[in-house]
Design an enzyme around this catalytic site. Structure first.
Site, mmCIF file in Angstrom:
data_model
loop_
_atom_site.group_PDB
_atom_site.id
_atom_site.type_symbol
_atom_site.label_atom_id
_atom_site.label_comp_id
_atom_site.label_asym_id
_atom_site.label_seq_id
_atom_site.Cartn_x
_atom_site.Cartn_y
_atom_site.Cartn_z
ATOM 1 N N GLU A 1 -10.584 -10.095 -5.727
ATOM 2 C CA GLU A 1 -10.559 -9.121 -5.211
ATOM 3 C C GLU A 1 -12.161 -8.714 -4.648
ATOM 4 O OE1 GLU A 1 -9.916 -5.466 -7.228
ATOM 5 O OE2 GLU A 1 -7.543 -6.123 -8.025
ATOM 6 N N ASN B 1 -7.739 -14.172 -6.860
ATOM 7 C CA ASN B 1 -7.048 -13.786 -6.899
ATOM 8 C C ASN B 1 -7.184 -12.798 -6.048
ATOM 9 O OD1 ASN B 1 -3.734 -12.495 -8.303
ATOM 10 N ND2 ASN B 1 -5.010 -10.872 -9.178
ATOM 11 N N HIS C 1 0.898 -5.877 -5.128
ATOM 12 C CA HIS C 1 1.291 -4.487 -5.804
ATOM 13 C C HIS C 1 1.959 -4.325 -4.828
ATOM 14 C CE1 HIS C 1 -0.358 -4.858 -9.463
ATOM 15 N NE2 HIS C 1 -1.051 -4.957 -9.235
ATOM 16 N N GLU D 1 0.187 -10.334 -9.709
ATOM 17 C CA GLU D 1 0.260 -8.696 -10.369
ATOM 18 C C GLU D 1 1.901 -8.109 -9.413
ATOM 19 O OE1 GLU D 1 -2.922 -7.029 -10.110
ATOM 20 O OE2 GLU D 1 -3.663 -8.962 -10.517
ATOM 21 N N ASP E 1 4.668 -5.575 -8.791
ATOM 22 C CA ASP E 1 5.950 -4.735 -9.116
ATOM 23 C C ASP E 1 5.652 -3.767 -7.398
ATOM 24 O OD1 ASP E 1 2.892 -3.179 -8.010
ATOM 25 O OD2 ASP E 1 2.593 -2.803 -10.524
#
Length: 358
Positions: A165, A206, A242, A270, A272
């Site tokens: 990030e 990432n 996400h 990651e 979801d």
């Protein structure tokens, strides 16, 4: 005989009154149970690693959680145990306990370990945020941390999220403490230090936002392509993913495909899929939401599976069951973003993943 209908009428009337007094609440519809046979697991059907970010305490204490991780996944990521604050709590002290536990668990269960994360602007211990030193001292701090952690897990952790990030949503480099102290090129040097400590480990950049922000995605791809052109050791790009039911399948596929165009390995790192983006406090998980989530998971996995096999590093969901998701704490609302429910039972979303893999 005529008194019987009157008696029935009175009983029905009393039942109606009773329903009204209790609030006349209709039962919440139950989502359709998944159809995948119990003998089928994600690690069986996927032609690439399927993983989950794992909470070490739950792995130790919750049997149903442990069973799902062992049965379904052949890749694991430490949800928190390898972050800076957890593994390096003071300048001269490293705490390997939880991270080592996960590595041993993975070895016993024939699973890959993905390391997360070496350099991030969050989860920093106070000794780092309060550190007093010149540029050389800060450089040594970063290098020592990276190389100590990577060397400790050399040969045991297959890959690392080296930098996490580094960009804001507007595509500008985040003005993190690392950038403030070390300049924009701290990212490249972080990759070099990690590679020196373990030349066999795969190294990833990432970040989130690929699927909803073209501006941010362009900046991220520009960075990784620049590192590649300079000969910096980088092997993959992690799309956190996400995401939510409101993101179109086209946007999801575009994010995955443009990442692959770099030539790097691609990790849905990651994953979801949130279903209550408006943070409605009274929302419930209806059959309609379950079906929509199933379709969205299926679309994501289909897009990933279509990539060249050599670039499919794998898919990792961020934790295991809905009870453990970070999303609920973030929105302070009910949500159900994962393929397993509160009790670690498979949801229709699980079927969507399996259908995309078969």
């Amino acid at each position: 005989m005529k008194s019987l209908p009157v008696l029935v009428f009175c009983i029905l009337l009393l039942m109606q009154c009773s329903n009204k007094e209790s609030g006349d609440v209709a039962p919440v519809p139950t989502p359709t149970p998944p159809k995948t046979p119990p003998s089928t697991t994600l690690r069986q059907v996927a032609p690439f690693p399927m993983g989950a970010a794992v909470n070490i305490n739950l792995l130790k204490t919750r049997a149903a959680y442990l069973n799902v991780v062992k049965t379904e996944y052949n890749s694991v990521t430490a949800e928190n145990a390898m972050k800076f604050g957890a593994v390096h709590p003071s300048e001269t002290v490293y705490n390997w306990t939880d991270a080592d536990y996960l590595v041993e668990f993975a070895q016993q269960n024939n699973a890959r370990v993905h390391g997360h994360t070496l350099i991030w602007y969050k989860s920093l211990p106070s000794w780092v945020t309060n550190y007093q030193g010149n540029t050389a001292a800060w450089e040594n701090l970063m290098k020592t941390h990276i190389q100590t952690v990577v060397a400790h897990f050399k040969g045991k952790v297959a890959a690392w999220d080296v930098v996490n990030e580094a960009f804001e949503d507007d595509g500008q480099l985040r003005n993190s403490i690392w950038r403030q102290k070390l300049g924009d090129d701290y990212i490249a040097r972080a990759f070099e230090y990690a590679h020196q400590a373990d030349p066999e480990a795969l190294l990833f950049y990432n970040d989130y936002g690929h699927e909803y922000s073209t501006t941010k995605r362009t900046a991220i791809l520009g960075l990784v392509n620049s590192l590649k052109s300079r000969g910096i050791p980088i092997h993959g790009i992690g799309l956190q993913m996400h995401t939510s039911s409101t993101i179109s399948n086209t946007n999801l596929a575009n994010a995955i495909n443009t990442a692959a165009q770099t030539g790097f390995k691609v990790h849905l790192a990651e994953l979801d899929i949130a279903m209550n983006r408006d943070a409605v406090a009274t929302a419930t998980f209806t059959p309609a939401l379950a079906a929509a989530q199933k379709d969205k998971y299926k679309a994501v996995v289909q897009a990933f599976r279509a990539l060249p096999a050599a670039q499919r590093y794998g898919i990792t969901t961020w934790n295991v069951g809905d009870a453990d998701t970070w999303v609920r704490g973030y929105c302070s609302c009910p949500d159900w973003p994962l393929p397993f429910d509160e009790n670690y039972q498979r949801k229709p979303a699980y079927d969507g993943i399996v259908e995309a893999l078969q």
